[in-house]
Design a protein around this motif. Structure first.
Motif, PDB file in Angstrom:
ATOM      1  N   ARG A  31       0.816  -1.215   0.000  1.00 34.56           N
ATOM      2  CA  ARG A  31       0.000   0.000   0.000  1.00 34.56           C
ATOM      3  C   ARG A  31       0.850   1.266   0.000  1.00 34.56           C
ATOM      4  NH1 ARG A  31      -5.590   1.820   1.088  1.00 34.56           N
ATOM      5  NH2 ARG A  31      -5.228   4.024   0.888  1.00 34.56           N
ATOM      6  N   SER A  32       2.096   1.172   0.495  1.00 33.98           N
ATOM      7  CA  SER A  32       2.941   2.364   0.540  1.00 33.98           C
ATOM      8  C   SER A  32       3.264   2.881  -0.863  1.00 33.98           C
ATOM      9  CB  SER A  32       4.228   2.087   1.311  1.00 33.98           C
ATOM     10  OG  SER A  32       5.004   1.131   0.639  1.00 33.98           O
ATOM     11  N   GLY A  33       3.220   2.020  -1.879  1.00 32.70           N
ATOM     12  CA  GLY A  33       3.465   2.461  -3.248  1.00 32.70           C
ATOM     13  C   GLY A  33       2.310   3.239  -3.836  1.00 32.70           C
ATOM     14  N   LEU A  34       1.119   3.049  -3.277  1.00 33.77           N
ATOM     15  CA  LEU A  34      -0.045   3.798  -3.721  1.00 33.77           C
ATOM     16  C   LEU A  34      -0.054   5.107  -2.954  1.00 33.77           C
ATOM     17  CD1 LEU A  34      -2.706   3.979  -5.310  1.00 33.77           C
ATOM     18  CD2 LEU A  34      -3.810   2.938  -3.346  1.00 33.77           C
ATOM     19  N   PHE A  35       0.265   6.186  -3.630  1.00 34.64           N
ATOM     20  CA  PHE A  35       0.388   7.472  -2.964  1.00 34.64           C
ATOM     21  C   PHE A  35      -0.977   8.036  -2.589  1.00 34.64           C
ATOM     22  CE2 PHE A  35       1.233  12.058  -2.792  1.00 34.64           C
ATOM     23  CZ  PHE A  35       2.242  12.054  -1.849  1.00 34.64           C
ATOM     24  N   GLY A  36      -1.985   7.830  -3.429  1.00 36.23           N
ATOM     25  CA  GLY A  36      -3.319   8.319  -3.093  1.00 36.23           C
ATOM     26  C   GLY A  36      -4.248   8.313  -4.287  1.00 36.23           C
ATOM     27  N   VAL A  37      -5.490   8.650  -4.000  1.00 33.51           N
ATOM     28  CA  VAL A  37      -6.545   8.706  -5.009  1.00 33.51           C
ATOM     29  C   VAL A  37      -6.779  10.164  -5.394  1.00 33.51           C
ATOM     30  CG1 VAL A  37      -9.004   8.250  -5.426  1.00 33.51           C
ATOM     31  CG2 VAL A  37      -7.626   6.612  -4.119  1.00 33.51           C
ATOM     32  N   VAL A  38      -6.931  10.430  -6.679  1.00 30.05           N
ATOM     33  CA  VAL A  38      -7.231  11.784  -7.136  1.00 30.05           C
ATOM     34  C   VAL A  38      -8.674  12.095  -6.759  1.00 30.05           C
ATOM     35  CG1 VAL A  38      -7.441  13.318  -9.128  1.00 30.05           C
ATOM     36  CG2 VAL A  38      -5.572  11.651  -9.024  1.00 30.05           C
TER      37      VAL A  38
END
Length: 133
Positions: A111-118
C-alpha cells in the motif's frame, strides 16, 4: 431558444466573520492531514477530465476502487493512472498508446506504493490574462 441552467445562488469567494461564503479548501480537501496537491504534466488523461497543467487534490485516506485515478510511486517516479480491478488483480491502465498495463504484484507492491486517489482536478476554463493578447 436559450436553455436555462439550474445554477443556484452565487456564493462569495471569501468567508465573512459571520460564516457567509465558501471555504474552497474545506470543500475540496476534507482530510487536510492526508491530502496533497500535485500539478499534472501531460495530456494522457484528458478522457478522465484531467488536463496538462491541472492542479490535483490527492487524498491518501480514500480507499482506492476500480475506476479511480491514482498516484503510484513506481520505479522511482510518480505515475498518474486509472486503476482497474480484474478479479483479485489490480492493474494500472496505460496512459498513452503503446504503453502496457502495469500489474500491481501485491507480494512486492504494498500500500505504501499507492500514494493516493485523485479526489479533484482543478483546471482553468478562461484564458489567463497573458493568453488574451
Amino acid at each position: 431558444m436559450l436553455a436555462e441552467l439550474p445554477l443556484g445562488q452565487p456564493i462569495p469567494c471569501s468567508v465573512s466573520a459571520d460564516g457567509e461564503g465558501l471555504d474552497l479548501q474545506g470543500a475540496l480537501v476534507p482530510h487536510p492531514t492526508c491530502s496533497f496537491y500535485m500539478r499534472v504534466s501531460g495530456h494522457g488523461l484528458r478522457s478522465h477530465g484531467i488536463h496538462d497543467g491541472d492542479l490535483l487534490v490527492i487524498d491518501r485516506s480514500v480507499e482506492p476502487r476500480s475506476g479511480d485515478v491514482v498516484i503510484v510511486a513506481h520505479r522511482g517516479a510518480f505515475l498518474l493512472r486509472p486503476l482497474r480491478c480484474e478479479g483479485e488483480q489490480w492493474l494500472l491502465e496505460p496512459q498513452r498508446a503503446g504503453e502496457g498495463v502495469i500489474v500491481l504484484d501485491l507480494e512486492s507492491f504494498d500500500r505504501s506504493g499507492l500514494f493516493g486517489v485523485v479526489a479533484h482536478a482543478v483546471h482553468h476554463l478562461a484564458r489567463s490574462p497573458s493568453q488574451r493578447r
